[in-house]
Write a protein that holds these residues in place. Structure first.
Motif, PDB file in Angstrom:
ATOM      1  N   GLN A  76       0.835  -1.206   0.000  1.00 54.88           N
ATOM      2  CA  GLN A  76       0.000   0.000   0.000  1.00 54.88           C
ATOM      3  C   GLN A  76       0.871   1.257   0.000  1.00 54.88           C
ATOM      4  O   GLN A  76       0.580   2.220  -0.716  1.00 54.88           O
ATOM      5  CB  GLN A  76      -0.894   0.034   1.239  1.00 54.88           C
ATOM      6  CG  GLN A  76      -2.055  -0.903   1.227  1.00 54.88           C
ATOM      7  CD  GLN A  76      -2.876  -0.762   2.510  1.00 54.88           C
ATOM      8  OE1 GLN A  76      -2.340  -0.539   3.596  1.00 54.88           O
ATOM      9  NE2 GLN A  76      -4.185  -0.883   2.373  1.00 54.88           N
TER      10      GLN A  76
ATOM     11  N   LEU B 215       1.145   4.241  -2.841  1.00 58.35           N
ATOM     12  CA  LEU B 215       0.937   5.669  -2.603  1.00 58.35           C
ATOM     13  C   LEU B 215       2.147   6.473  -3.063  1.00 58.35           C
ATOM     14  O   LEU B 215       1.989   7.526  -3.690  1.00 58.35           O
ATOM     15  CB  LEU B 215       0.671   5.946  -1.120  1.00 58.35           C
ATOM     16  CG  LEU B 215       0.447   7.430  -0.794  1.00 58.35           C
ATOM     17  CD1 LEU B 215      -0.866   7.933  -1.382  1.00 58.35           C
ATOM     18  CD2 LEU B 215       0.485   7.673   0.703  1.00 58.35           C
TER      19      LEU B 215
ATOM     20  N   GLY C 134      -0.761   9.144   5.385  1.00 56.96           N
ATOM     21  CA  GLY C 134      -2.045   9.322   4.697  1.00 56.96           C
ATOM     22  C   GLY C 134      -2.689  10.655   5.044  1.00 56.96           C
ATOM     23  O   GLY C 134      -3.226  11.347   4.173  1.00 56.96           O
TER      24      GLY C 134
ATOM     25  N   ALA D  43      -0.766  13.393   3.229  1.00 55.27           N
ATOM     26  CA  ALA D  43      -1.082  13.369   1.797  1.00 55.27           C
ATOM     27  C   ALA D  43      -2.473  13.950   1.534  1.00 55.27           C
ATOM     28  O   ALA D  43      -2.659  14.746   0.603  1.00 55.27           O
ATOM     29  CB  ALA D  43      -0.984  11.938   1.257  1.00 55.27           C
TER      30      ALA D  43
ATOM     31  N   VAL E  95      -6.410   9.237  -0.809  1.00 54.93           N
ATOM     32  CA  VAL E  95      -5.795   8.079  -0.166  1.00 54.93           C
ATOM     33  C   VAL E  95      -6.874   7.020   0.043  1.00 54.93           C
ATOM     34  O   VAL E  95      -7.982   7.338   0.475  1.00 54.93           O
ATOM     35  CB  VAL E  95      -5.151   8.481   1.189  1.00 54.93           C
ATOM     36  CG1 VAL E  95      -4.575   7.275   1.905  1.00 54.93           C
ATOM     37  CG2 VAL E  95      -4.065   9.539   0.971  1.00 54.93           C
ATOM     38  N   ASP E  96      -6.552   5.773  -0.271  1.00 51.39           N
ATOM     39  CA  ASP E  96      -7.484   4.666  -0.099  1.00 51.39           C
ATOM     40  C   ASP E  96      -7.983   4.619   1.349  1.00 51.39           C
ATOM     41  O   ASP E  96      -7.212   4.863   2.285  1.00 51.39           O
ATOM     42  CB  ASP E  96      -6.777   3.358  -0.464  1.00 51.39           C
ATOM     43  CG  ASP E  96      -7.710   2.176  -0.434  1.00 51.39           C
ATOM     44  OD1 ASP E  96      -8.436   1.973  -1.420  1.00 51.39           O
ATOM     45  OD2 ASP E  96      -7.732   1.481   0.609  1.00 51.39           O
TER      46      ASP E  96
ATOM     47  N   PHE F  52      -5.883   2.583   3.773  1.00 54.02           N
ATOM     48  CA  PHE F  52      -4.476   2.950   3.934  1.00 54.02           C
ATOM     49  C   PHE F  52      -4.234   3.408   5.366  1.00 54.02           C
ATOM     50  O   PHE F  52      -4.913   4.300   5.881  1.00 54.02           O
ATOM     51  CB  PHE F  52      -4.106   4.076   2.959  1.00 54.02           C
ATOM     52  CG  PHE F  52      -2.649   4.432   2.963  1.00 54.02           C
ATOM     53  CD1 PHE F  52      -1.766   3.785   2.115  1.00 54.02           C
ATOM     54  CD2 PHE F  52      -2.151   5.408   3.812  1.00 54.02           C
ATOM     55  CE1 PHE F  52      -0.414   4.102   2.112  1.00 54.02           C
ATOM     56  CE2 PHE F  52      -0.809   5.741   3.816  1.00 54.02           C
ATOM     57  CZ  PHE F  52       0.057   5.080   2.964  1.00 54.02           C
TER      58      PHE F  52
END
Length: 187
Positions: A25, A29, A152, A155, A162-163, A166
């Motif tokens: 993951q 990213l 995350g 970001a 972001v998933d 994550f």
């Protein structure tokens, strides 16, 4: 508690794969991040940097791999390499994480010595404590996911999508899935 060798190997494989999911993951990213965001400073004191978190994660995995590369070596999380290029170059960080993933699978997918000695510094007192590869892999998975949650958040502050999974620990994902399943049954 002693387990048969095949069970120990399966346990290690499962824990390595938990680490692999997190590392995968994170690499994903990093591939999507603009290079300047990897080095961007966040926060009032400008001390929060995605690249620093990635380098910190890499340092911890590297410490375990180094300690398990030669018999009798001590695991030492405090005296890490701290390669600054891994903080500033997202491609270097992603590449090193991919290398770590391969090394984890190669090293702990086969026969290995589980017992490990770790150097711990508590209040300036250096002590050697007994641990195991499996225990340290469990620690590294949680440690990595914790730092991924921060990565995350940074970001997302910069506008990167972001998933939802994550930086979320697998135990939390399992809990949420049970909650959703329970709601579906009761509805």
């Amino acid at each position: 508690m002693t387990q048969p060798v095949s069970d120990e190997r399966q346990v290690a494989n499962d824990i390595v794969e938990e680490n692999a999911r997190a590392i995968g993951q994170l690499v994903g990213l990093l591939e999507a991040l603009p290079g300047n965001l990897y080095r961007q400073c966040f926060g009032h004191r400008k001390q929060h940097v995605i690249g620093k978190h990635v380098r910190h994660i890499i340092d911890h995995y590297s410490a375990l791999l180094s300690a398990t590369a030669s018999p009798g070596a001590l695991l030492d999380y405090e005296n890490r390499n701290r390669d600054l290029s891994l903080e500033t170059d997202r491609r270097a960080g992603g590449s090193r994480l991919s290398d770590i993933l391969r090394e984890l699978r190669d090293r702990f997918g086969a026969e290995y010595a589980s017992e490990l000695a770790m150097l711990h510094n508590s209040d300036g007192q250096r002590q050697v404590v007994t641990t195991s590869v499996e225990r340290e892999l469990v620690f590294l998975a949680s440690h990595t996911i914790h730092h991924m949650a921060i990565i995350g958040m940074l970001a997302e502050q910069a506008g990167v999508e972001v998933d939802a999974e994550f930086g979320v620990h697998p135990s939390t994902l399992r809990y949420l899935q049970r909650q959703t399943s329970g709601l579906a049954i009761s509805a």
